[in-house]
Design a protein around this motif. Sequence first.
Motif, PDB file in Angstrom:
ATOM      1  N   ASP A 194       0.900  -1.069   0.056  1.00 34.05           N
ATOM      2  CA  ASP A 194       0.048  -0.158  -0.043  1.00 34.05           C
ATOM      3  C   ASP A 194       0.637   1.358  -0.071  1.00 34.05           C
ATOM      4  O   ASP A 194       1.375   1.330   0.834  1.00 34.05           O
ATOM      5  N   SER A 196       0.141   4.411  -0.065  1.00 33.52           N
ATOM      6  CA  SER A 196      -0.286   5.192   0.893  1.00 33.52           C
ATOM      7  C   SER A 196       0.204   5.151   2.251  1.00 33.52           C
ATOM      8  O   SER A 196       0.552   6.022   3.105  1.00 33.52           O
ATOM      9  N   ARG A 207       3.890   6.076   2.553  1.00 33.45           N
ATOM     10  CA  ARG A 207       4.149   7.444   2.589  1.00 33.45           C
ATOM     11  C   ARG A 207       3.761   8.098   3.909  1.00 33.45           C
ATOM     12  O   ARG A 207       4.465   8.906   4.588  1.00 33.45           O
ATOM     13  N   HIS A 208       2.830   7.563   4.670  1.00 31.08           N
ATOM     14  CA  HIS A 208       2.221   7.791   5.989  1.00 31.08           C
ATOM     15  C   HIS A 208       3.331   7.555   7.055  1.00 31.08           C
ATOM     16  O   HIS A 208       3.748   8.557   7.585  1.00 31.08           O
ATOM     17  N   ASP A 245       9.769  10.914   0.769  1.00 35.62           N
ATOM     18  CA  ASP A 245       8.476  10.637   0.271  1.00 35.62           C
ATOM     19  C   ASP A 245       8.280  11.621  -0.655  1.00 35.62           C
ATOM     20  O   ASP A 245       7.085  11.222  -1.791  1.00 35.62           O
ATOM     21  N   TYR A 299       7.051  10.522  -4.594  1.00 39.62           N
ATOM     22  CA  TYR A 299       5.549  10.603  -4.951  1.00 39.62           C
ATOM     23  C   TYR A 299       5.094  11.835  -5.824  1.00 39.62           C
ATOM     24  O   TYR A 299       4.111  11.846  -6.469  1.00 39.62           O
ATOM     25  N   VAL A 323      -2.252   3.797  -8.459  1.00 33.32           N
ATOM     26  CA  VAL A 323      -2.749   4.141  -7.166  1.00 33.32           C
ATOM     27  C   VAL A 323      -4.373   4.377  -7.460  1.00 33.32           C
ATOM     28  O   VAL A 323      -4.550   5.394  -8.308  1.00 33.32           O
TER      29      VAL A 323
END
Length: 402
Positions: free
Chosen positions: A217, A219, A222-223, A242, A246, A261
């Motif tokens: 995943d 997302s 990146r979190h 990141d 991204y 995505v």
Amino acid sequence: MAEAILEVRDLHKHYPLTQGVLFKKQVGAVKAVDGVDFDLVSGETLGIVGESGCGKSTVAKMLVNLERPTSGTIRYKGEDITTLSARALKAVRRNIQMVFQDPYTSLNPRMTVGDIIGEPYEIHPEVAPKGDRRRKVQDLLDVVGLNPEYINRYPHQFSGGQRQRIGIARGLALQPEVIVADEPVSALDVSVQAQVINLMEKLQDEFSLSYVFIAHDLSIVRHISDRVGVMYLGRIVEIGTDAQIYDHPTHPYTQALLSAVPVPDPEARARRERIILTGDVPPRRTSLRLPLPHPLLEGAGALRPGGAAPRGPGRLPPHRQPGPPRLGLPLRGGEARGRGGAQGSPGEAGEEGAGTPPEDGAPPRAAATSSARRTTPRGRASRGRTSRGRASRGRTPAPDAP
């Protein structure tokens, strides 16, 4: 910049392809990891993303020495752990722990939660005296958000998110400095994923942990990540912060990966350009020699001059087109078998000389028997039996008594 606590240089892992049963000979190798380089700084989270089969989990296993690398170095605080003895490696493993992907199979179903979390203390008794282990296990359960009274329960009595918390508590038992998390939230639903991610961030701040976080995943990566590495075909093709990965990807595979995505806004999804990779993934093997051309490999993904379309997987070449089916079912006496059976009425082939006695004074009918062997169904006359199932064995039947 802070000092790197983990340094990986030119890491390779090749699995041999062998041929033979008694005397095995290596005919090639599968390149699971083919030259990986990265640094892990103390207190940071390095995320690794990529498609299935690109070598992420193999890298994770080599970092904790569950898999021996074919070549390359893994340095922990300047010391190459790939060349350590068993005793020295045992001491290093105190500081590098792993959280596994599947919370259902990574816990022993025959052990209680207290035994699972307290097992590292049995291997490293210097960390906790025997009288303090139960209290330490209860403290770890409380740290990961579980009731300390669950210490005597078994894994099947917990949900998936609770089992993953137990796996994290086991990884924290020896107070490590590096935790390798191999897709720790991929088997959990979205709400539980958020709980586990928040727990890992809290533990990182509390215990000054460094994470190698592997996930699909983008997302989630990146979190939680400070830097992100993109793996493709056993290599890290791009690594950066990141924002760099991204917002400004430079490698074509990274751009294609980010374009896949899902976007929840239908209007934004319609305006977005989707990058679709065409062709087959290049095989990661060397010196592989097949004894015969495989129909699913021949011509697949090959570029041909003149714009001719390559033969797709599953289409057989002309010289390997299947013929009529050949049945191997047992048939009644005299019936034709397969596509090469005798013609005529049932029982006609080989009927003479099979059980009819010769006339008085007449010589044995050797020629008839030989002819029957040529015309009887495949596989019967060669075993010395006629189509009626009587064994001749080179002898003619005796004439009937007058």
